[in-house]
Design an enzyme around this catalytic site. Sequence first.
Site, PDB file in Angstrom:
ATOM      1  N   ARG A   1      19.697  18.856 -33.661  1.00 41.25           N
ATOM      2  CA  ARG A   1      18.478  19.371 -33.011  1.00 41.25           C
ATOM      3  C   ARG A   1      18.224  18.738 -31.650  1.00 41.25           C
ATOM      4  NH1 ARG A   1      16.942  18.796 -38.248  1.00 41.25           N
ATOM      5  NH2 ARG A   1      16.864  20.759 -39.402  1.00 41.25           N
TER       6      ARG A   1
ATOM      7  N   LYS B   1      19.763  25.492 -17.863  1.00 44.17           N
ATOM      8  CA  LYS B   1      20.247  26.663 -18.608  1.00 44.17           C
ATOM      9  C   LYS B   1      21.586  26.316 -19.241  1.00 44.17           C
ATOM     10  CE  LYS B   1      18.562  30.679 -16.040  1.00 44.17           C
ATOM     11  NZ  LYS B   1      19.074  31.905 -15.420  1.00 44.17           N
TER      12      LYS B   1
ATOM     13  N   GLU C   1      27.146  30.218  -3.221  1.00 44.03           N
ATOM     14  CA  GLU C   1      25.832  29.818  -3.748  1.00 44.03           C
ATOM     15  C   GLU C   1      25.122  28.893  -2.746  1.00 44.03           C
ATOM     16  OE1 GLU C   1      24.750  31.220  -6.532  1.00 44.03           O
ATOM     17  OE2 GLU C   1      26.553  31.791  -7.648  1.00 44.03           O
TER      18      GLU C   1
ATOM     19  N   LYS D   1      17.364  24.005  -5.298  1.00 47.29           N
ATOM     20  CA  LYS D   1      17.288  24.554  -6.651  1.00 47.29           C
ATOM     21  C   LYS D   1      16.207  23.823  -7.449  1.00 47.29           C
ATOM     22  CE  LYS D   1      19.664  26.255 -10.679  1.00 47.29           C
ATOM     23  NZ  LYS D   1      20.899  26.505 -11.410  1.00 47.29           N
TER      24      LYS D   1
ATOM     25  N   GLU E   1      12.059  30.748 -15.658  1.00 52.15           N
ATOM     26  CA  GLU E   1      12.344  32.029 -15.005  1.00 52.15           C
ATOM     27  C   GLU E   1      11.244  33.061 -15.212  1.00 52.15           C
ATOM     28  OE1 GLU E   1      16.209  34.299 -15.617  1.00 52.15           O
ATOM     29  OE2 GLU E   1      16.651  33.003 -13.918  1.00 52.15           O
TER      30      GLU E   1
ATOM     31  N   ARG F   1      11.870  31.862  -9.919  1.00 49.40           N
ATOM     32  CA  ARG F   1      13.280  31.534 -10.121  1.00 49.40           C
ATOM     33  C   ARG F   1      14.178  32.756  -9.918  1.00 49.40           C
ATOM     34  NH1 ARG F   1      15.459  27.263 -14.784  1.00 49.40           N
ATOM     35  NH2 ARG F   1      17.665  27.504 -14.272  1.00 49.40           N
TER      36      ARG F   1
ATOM     37  N   ASN G   1      18.558  34.919  -7.781  1.00 50.08           N
ATOM     38  CA  ASN G   1      19.483  36.021  -8.069  1.00 50.08           C
ATOM     39  C   ASN G   1      19.830  36.835  -6.824  1.00 50.08           C
ATOM     40  OD1 ASN G   1      19.740  35.463 -10.775  1.00 50.08           O
ATOM     41  ND2 ASN G   1      17.938  36.676 -11.319  1.00 50.08           N
TER      42      ASN G   1
ATOM     43  N   HIS H   1      22.990  38.802  -6.593  1.00 52.52           N
ATOM     44  CA  HIS H   1      23.582  38.810  -7.937  1.00 52.52           C
ATOM     45  C   HIS H   1      23.523  40.162  -8.640  1.00 52.52           C
ATOM     46  CE1 HIS H   1      23.902  34.547  -7.379  1.00 52.52           C
ATOM     47  NE2 HIS H   1      24.379  34.342  -8.595  1.00 52.52           N
TER      48      HIS H   1
ATOM     49  N   HIS I   1      26.970  40.881  -9.928  1.00 59.20           N
ATOM     50  CA  HIS I   1      27.269  40.987 -11.366  1.00 59.20           C
ATOM     51  C   HIS I   1      27.894  42.325 -11.705  1.00 59.20           C
ATOM     52  CE1 HIS I   1      24.194  37.686 -12.603  1.00 59.20           C
ATOM     53  NE2 HIS I   1      25.426  37.206 -12.598  1.00 59.20           N
TER      54      HIS I   1
ATOM     55  N   HIS J   1      33.123  34.719  -9.588  1.00 55.59           N
ATOM     56  CA  HIS J   1      31.683  34.988  -9.514  1.00 55.59           C
ATOM     57  C   HIS J   1      31.159  34.861  -8.067  1.00 55.59           C
ATOM     58  CE1 HIS J   1      27.436  34.915 -10.499  1.00 55.59           C
ATOM     59  NE2 HIS J   1      27.338  33.749  -9.890  1.00 55.59           N
TER      60      HIS J   1
HETATM   61  N1  LIG Z   1      23.856  27.136 -16.225  1.00 57.25           N
HETATM   62  C1  LIG Z   1      23.717  27.713 -15.050  1.00 57.25           C
HETATM   63  O1  LIG Z   1      22.625  27.742 -14.464  1.00 57.25           O
HETATM   64  C2  LIG Z   1      24.924  28.320 -14.408  1.00 57.25           C
HETATM   65  C3  LIG Z   1      24.905  28.664 -13.046  1.00 57.25           C
HETATM   66  C4  LIG Z   1      26.080  29.149 -12.471  1.00 57.25           C
HETATM   67  C5  LIG Z   1      27.228  29.295 -13.239  1.00 57.25           C
HETATM   68  N2  LIG Z   1      27.197  28.980 -14.558  1.00 57.25           N
HETATM   69  C6  LIG Z   1      28.397  29.108 -15.397  1.00 57.25           C
HETATM   70  O2  LIG Z   1      29.393  28.265 -14.854  1.00 57.25           O
HETATM   71  C7  LIG Z   1      30.676  28.791 -15.171  1.00 57.25           C
HETATM   72  C8  LIG Z   1      31.508  28.777 -13.929  1.00 57.25           C
HETATM   73  O3  LIG Z   1      31.625  27.453 -13.468  1.00 57.25           O
HETATM   74  P1  LIG Z   1      32.911  26.957 -12.671  1.00 57.25           P
HETATM   75  O4  LIG Z   1      33.173  27.871 -11.555  1.00 57.25           O
HETATM   76  O5  LIG Z   1      32.738  25.508 -12.407  1.00 57.25           O
HETATM   77  O6  LIG Z   1      34.066  27.234 -13.729  1.00 57.25           O
HETATM   78  P2  LIG Z   1      35.014  26.266 -14.589  1.00 57.25           P
HETATM   79  O7  LIG Z   1      34.222  25.283 -15.323  1.00 57.25           O
HETATM   80  O8  LIG Z   1      35.887  27.189 -15.361  1.00 57.25           O
HETATM   81  O9  LIG Z   1      35.871  25.517 -13.481  1.00 57.25           O
HETATM   82  C9  LIG Z   1      36.751  26.240 -12.660  1.00 57.25           C
HETATM   83  C10 LIG Z   1      38.157  25.661 -12.729  1.00 57.25           C
HETATM   84  O10 LIG Z   1      38.205  24.474 -11.944  1.00 57.25           O
HETATM   85  C11 LIG Z   1      38.739  23.394 -12.711  1.00 57.25           C
HETATM   86  N3  LIG Z   1      38.103  22.205 -12.152  1.00 57.25           N
HETATM   87  C12 LIG Z   1      36.816  21.806 -12.307  1.00 57.25           C
HETATM   88  N4  LIG Z   1      36.610  20.715 -11.554  1.00 57.25           N
HETATM   89  C13 LIG Z   1      37.772  20.411 -10.933  1.00 57.25           C
HETATM   90  C14 LIG Z   1      38.166  19.413 -10.001  1.00 57.25           C
HETATM   91  N5  LIG Z   1      37.306  18.507  -9.542  1.00 57.25           N
HETATM   92  N6  LIG Z   1      39.458  19.406  -9.589  1.00 57.25           N
HETATM   93  C15 LIG Z   1      40.325  20.359 -10.016  1.00 57.25           C
HETATM   94  N7  LIG Z   1      40.007  21.346 -10.861  1.00 57.25           N
HETATM   95  C16 LIG Z   1      38.734  21.356 -11.319  1.00 57.25           C
HETATM   96  C17 LIG Z   1      38.416  23.729 -14.126  1.00 57.25           C
HETATM   97  O11 LIG Z   1      39.307  23.091 -15.011  1.00 57.25           O
HETATM   98  C18 LIG Z   1      38.608  25.240 -14.137  1.00 57.25           C
HETATM   99  O12 LIG Z   1      39.960  25.560 -14.285  1.00 57.25           O
HETATM  100  C19 LIG Z   1      30.447  30.174 -15.749  1.00 57.25           C
HETATM  101  O13 LIG Z   1      30.623  30.146 -17.125  1.00 57.25           O
HETATM  102  C20 LIG Z   1      28.994  30.477 -15.396  1.00 57.25           C
HETATM  103  O14 LIG Z   1      28.381  31.336 -16.334  1.00 57.25           O
HETATM  104  C21 LIG Z   1      26.088  28.483 -15.144  1.00 57.25           C
HETATM  105 ZN   LIG Z   2      25.608  32.730  -9.194  1.00 57.68          ZN
END
Ligand SMILES: NC(=O)c1ccc[n+]([C@@H]2O[C@H](COP(=O)([O-])OP(=O)(O)OC[C@H]3O[C@@H](n4cnc5c(N)ncnc54)[C@H](O)[C@@H]3O)[C@@H](O)[C@H]2O)c1
Ligand SMILES: [Zn+2]
Length: 361
Positions: A124, A146, A188, A230, A240, A244, A248, A251, A255, A268
């Site tokens: 929890r 999030k 972003e 942010k 949100e 917030r 978007n 987006h 999306h 993305h």
């Molecule tokens: N929670 C939120 O508010 C929020 C906001 C935006 C995106 N997201 C989520 O985030 C995800 C995308 O994040 P992402 O783009 O970081 O993807 P990811 O976590 O898949 O990382 C991208 C790639 O980079 C590699 N990587 C990460 N750091 C590295 C480094 N320092 N050196 C070399 N390689 C590295 C990872 O292994 C992966 O292969 C999605 O699932 C999306 O939905 C969440």
């Molecule tokens: Zn985004």
Amino acid sequence: MASAEFLVELGRDSHRVHVGCGLLEDIGGLARSAGLASGRCALITDFNVSRLYAKPVLENLECYGFHPQLIEIAPGEHSKSLALLEQVYEQLAGAELERNSTIFALGGGVVGDLGGFAAATYLRGLPVVQIPTSMVAQVDSALGGKTAVNLRDAKNLVGAFYQPRLIVADVAALGSLPEREFREGLAEVIKYGAIMDEGFITWLEQEMSQILARETDHLAEIVVRSLRHKATIVERDEREGGLRKILNFGHTLGHALEASTAYGSYLHGEAVAIGMAAAARLSTRHAGLPAYDTERLRKLLAAAGLGTDLPGGWLTGDFIRSLRLDKKRRGDEVEFVLLDRLGHALTRKLTIEEIVKGAEA
Ligand SMILES: NC(=O)c1ccc[n+]([C@@H]2O[C@H](COP(=O)([O-])OP(=O)(O)OC[C@H]3O[C@@H](n4cnc5c(N)ncnc54)[C@H](O)[C@@H]3O)[C@@H](O)[C@H]2O)c1
Ligand SMILES: [Zn+2]
């Protein structure tokens, strides 16, 4: 700027953010200063990040009396699944974590979202420390609370709002990020300038070559300014309710573009860049954004190596089809984030016809 720290003010969920170079070697110290209990804990990461950065983090945690269990997942979006989450829970159970044991999530947005959701739900709720290593995670996903996993056909459908106890962004880690993932994250960053800080846009225009060369001071500046922006929004609208939504910007079309290409063609941020350029054109038509500023934004995105054109025929084809199926749509209108000037956003309802007409280059 070599390093900076600030507080995200969310009442009982307030937490510090540290941004700087070399911070991975001080995670244990920062965690102790944040009041986290030493002893058993877990370090969740993916194989790519583990190979590069797990060792210094594990060693430093041990120095400060933490005894981390390393939990590694496969890299990539498909790891944000319920099946993988169950495996993570099993490993947390195997490590005999207790209610005050911390989960450290070291990696990109995938590790952050999955690790955050595991922390929100296991026993929890356990304290979680976000240690973002990708550009997307450092400027966006690590802050805001999030957390989520995906269902087979729907992203982020199962999740929770759950604030971390600490965020540590080591910009030195961005040095090993593949070029495409690095540039994607800049979308972003540019978004924060577009919706709330024209001065940031001007700085990005002037400094883009040093940014692309990944000069440490410039990276720290980008991450701090993005996360502060942010934080300002999240502090005022944690769940949100309204404000917030301006995050978007770009987006809605972004999306749709990702979804209609089955998440195969665009990262993305690449889709969001195209979405922002189109939303700026719509802003000129419907919200009074000077045409000069629409072009400024387009040029800045291009300078960051991001595309700005929608694929030909997409708006009248796939896009209309996907909107017609969209259950969130009310009647013939879609709520859109637009700019009335560079550095200021608002929301407006636009008809599908207005979008199709105004978004084309
Ligand atoms: N929670 C939120 O508010 C929020 C906001 C935006 C995106 N997201 C989520 O985030 C995800 C995308 O994040 P992402 O783009 O970081 O993807 P990811 O976590 O898949 O990382 C991208 C790639 O980079 C590699 N990587 C990460 N750091 C590295 C480094 N320092 N050196 C070399 N390689 C590295 C990872 O292994 C992966 O292969 C999605 O699932 C999306 O939905 C969440
Ligand atoms: Zn985004």
